[in-house]
Design a protein around this motif. Structure first.
Motif, PDB file in Angstrom:
ATOM      1  N   MET A   1       0.825  -1.182   0.000  1.00  0.00           N
ATOM      2  CA  MET A   1       0.000   0.000   0.000  1.00  0.00           C
ATOM      3  C   MET A   1       0.873   1.252   0.000  1.00  0.00           C
ATOM      4  O   MET A   1       0.566   2.212  -0.686  1.00  0.00           O
ATOM      5  N   ASN A   2       1.974   1.197   0.786  1.00  0.00           N
ATOM      6  CA  ASN A   2       2.860   2.356   0.821  1.00  0.00           C
ATOM      7  C   ASN A   2       3.454   2.659  -0.543  1.00  0.00           C
ATOM      8  O   ASN A   2       3.568   3.826  -0.922  1.00  0.00           O
ATOM      9  N   ASN A   3       3.836   1.609  -1.289  1.00  0.00           N
ATOM     10  CA  ASN A   3       4.376   1.824  -2.627  1.00  0.00           C
ATOM     11  C   ASN A   3       3.341   2.446  -3.557  1.00  0.00           C
ATOM     12  O   ASN A   3       3.676   3.285  -4.395  1.00  0.00           O
ATOM     13  N   SER A   4       2.089   2.050  -3.419  1.00  0.00           N
ATOM     14  CA  SER A   4       1.025   2.625  -4.241  1.00  0.00           C
ATOM     15  C   SER A   4       0.843   4.106  -3.940  1.00  0.00           C
ATOM     16  O   SER A   4       0.701   4.922  -4.847  1.00  0.00           O
ATOM     17  N   ILE A   5       0.862   4.451  -2.667  1.00  0.00           N
ATOM     18  CA  ILE A   5       0.714   5.852  -2.284  1.00  0.00           C
ATOM     19  C   ILE A   5       1.902   6.662  -2.772  1.00  0.00           C
ATOM     20  O   ILE A   5       1.746   7.772  -3.312  1.00  0.00           O
ATOM     21  N   LYS A   6       3.108   6.111  -2.613  1.00  0.00           N
ATOM     22  CA  LYS A   6       4.315   6.795  -3.080  1.00  0.00           C
ATOM     23  C   LYS A   6       4.265   7.000  -4.588  1.00  0.00           C
ATOM     24  O   LYS A   6       4.565   8.091  -5.085  1.00  0.00           O
ATOM     25  N   SER A   7       3.863   5.961  -5.324  1.00  0.00           N
ATOM     26  CA  SER A   7       3.774   6.079  -6.782  1.00  0.00           C
ATOM     27  C   SER A   7       2.728   7.102  -7.200  1.00  0.00           C
ATOM     28  O   SER A   7       2.940   7.864  -8.147  1.00  0.00           O
ATOM     29  N   ALA A   8       1.606   7.129  -6.517  1.00  0.00           N
ATOM     30  CA  ALA A   8       0.559   8.110  -6.828  1.00  0.00           C
ATOM     31  C   ALA A   8       1.062   9.522  -6.571  1.00  0.00           C
ATOM     32  O   ALA A   8       0.804  10.440  -7.361  1.00  0.00           O
ATOM     33  N   ARG A   9       1.801   9.707  -5.489  1.00  0.00           N
ATOM     34  CA  ARG A   9       2.360  11.026  -5.177  1.00  0.00           C
ATOM     35  C   ARG A   9       3.375  11.435  -6.247  1.00  0.00           C
ATOM     36  O   ARG A   9       3.373  12.564  -6.724  1.00  0.00           O
ATOM     37  N   GLU A  10       4.242  10.500  -6.653  1.00  0.00           N
ATOM     38  CA  GLU A  10       5.229  10.793  -7.694  1.00  0.00           C
ATOM     39  C   GLU A  10       4.540  11.143  -9.008  1.00  0.00           C
ATOM     40  O   GLU A  10       4.941  12.072  -9.702  1.00  0.00           O
ATOM     41  N   TRP A  11       3.497  10.382  -9.348  1.00  0.00           N
ATOM     42  CA  TRP A  11       2.767  10.661 -10.584  1.00  0.00           C
ATOM     43  C   TRP A  11       2.146  12.048 -10.529  1.00  0.00           C
ATOM     44  O   TRP A  11       2.217  12.808 -11.478  1.00  0.00           O
ATOM     45  N   SER A  12       1.542  12.379  -9.397  1.00  0.00           N
ATOM     46  CA  SER A  12       0.898  13.681  -9.239  1.00  0.00           C
ATOM     47  C   SER A  12       1.913  14.810  -9.373  1.00  0.00           C
ATOM     48  O   SER A  12       1.647  15.819 -10.030  1.00  0.00           O
ATOM     49  N   LEU A  13       3.085  14.639  -8.765  1.00  0.00           N
ATOM     50  CA  LEU A  13       4.118  15.671  -8.849  1.00  0.00           C
ATOM     51  C   LEU A  13       4.690  15.805 -10.254  1.00  0.00           C
ATOM     52  O   LEU A  13       5.160  16.877 -10.636  1.00  0.00           O
ATOM     53  N   ALA A  14       4.644  14.748 -11.042  1.00  0.00           N
ATOM     54  CA  ALA A  14       5.206  14.777 -12.388  1.00  0.00           C
ATOM     55  C   ALA A  14       4.269  15.402 -13.414  1.00  0.00           C
ATOM     56  O   ALA A  14       4.672  15.630 -14.552  1.00  0.00           O
ATOM     57  N   GLN A  15       3.042  15.693 -13.030  1.00  0.00           N
ATOM     58  CA  GLN A  15       2.088  16.270 -13.963  1.00  0.00           C
ATOM     59  C   GLN A  15       2.437  17.737 -14.232  1.00  0.00           C
ATOM     60  O   GLN A  15       2.946  18.431 -13.365  1.00  0.00           O
ATOM     61  N   PRO A  16       2.160  18.213 -15.454  1.00  0.00           N
ATOM     62  CA  PRO A  16       2.454  19.612 -15.780  1.00  0.00           C
ATOM     63  C   PRO A  16       1.765  20.547 -14.794  1.00  0.00           C
ATOM     64  O   PRO A  16       0.626  20.343 -14.396  1.00  0.00           O
ATOM     65  N   SER A  17       2.510  21.549 -14.409  1.00  0.00           N
ATOM     66  CA  SER A  17       1.997  22.510 -13.446  1.00  0.00           C
ATOM     67  C   SER A  17       2.251  23.913 -13.961  1.00  0.00           C
ATOM     68  O   SER A  17       3.214  24.156 -14.687  1.00  0.00           O
ATOM     69  N   THR A  18       1.437  24.860 -13.572  1.00  0.00           N
ATOM     70  CA  THR A  18       1.647  26.246 -13.967  1.00  0.00           C
ATOM     71  C   THR A  18       2.714  26.901 -13.116  1.00  0.00           C
ATOM     72  O   THR A  18       3.220  27.951 -13.451  1.00  0.00           O
ATOM     73  N   SER A  19       3.082  26.262 -12.031  1.00  0.00           N
ATOM     74  CA  SER A  19       4.094  26.797 -11.124  1.00  0.00           C
ATOM     75  C   SER A  19       5.467  26.262 -11.491  1.00  0.00           C
ATOM     76  O   SER A  19       5.668  25.068 -11.622  1.00  0.00           O
ATOM     77  N   ASN A  20       6.454  27.139 -11.645  1.00  0.00           N
ATOM     78  CA  ASN A  20       7.820  26.712 -11.926  1.00  0.00           C
ATOM     79  C   ASN A  20       8.484  26.117 -10.696  1.00  0.00           C
ATOM     80  O   ASN A  20       9.472  25.414 -10.806  1.00  0.00           O
ATOM     81  N   ALA A  21       7.950  26.395  -9.514  1.00  0.00           N
ATOM     82  CA  ALA A  21       8.537  25.869  -8.287  1.00  0.00           C
ATOM     83  C   ALA A  21       8.453  24.357  -8.244  1.00  0.00           C
ATOM     84  O   ALA A  21       9.309  23.702  -7.660  1.00  0.00           O
TER      85      ALA A  21
END
Length: 88
Positions: A1-21
């Motif tokens: 379960m932890n790996n799934s949550i970590k992967s979901a977080r990584e995927w979310s962070l890798a999505q295009p964002s309007t923020s350069n930060a």
């Protein structure tokens, strides 16, 4: 379960964002994940999924492997109407 949550977080962070930060905190998509040593009676589970946004379709595959590296079970399945790659 932890790996799934970590992967979901990584995927979310890798999505295009309007923020350069966010660009400085995106994970390396080519990094090799670390593997924990298995116990005497453990089975390794390998999974993958692909999502086609134009159709909302998902393909998933899996493989179960014993400690002696023999595949005990494998399979795949397709799903229609998947709302996002994260859901896949």
């Amino acid at each position: 379960m932890n790996n799934s949550i970590k992967s979901a977080r990584e995927w979310s962070l890798a999505q295009p964002s309007t923020s350069n930060a966010m660009s400085n905190t995106m994970p390396n998509p080519h990094a090799v994940p670390t593997v924990q040593p298995a116990g005497d009676n453990c089975i390794s589970v390998f999974t993958d999924a692909a999502w086609r946004s134009s159709h909302g379709a998902t393909g998933c595959g899996w493989m179960l492997q014993n400690l002696d590296l023999s595949v005990t079970q494998h399979g795949w399945k397709c799903f229609n109407y998947t709302p996002s790659a994260l859901t896949a």
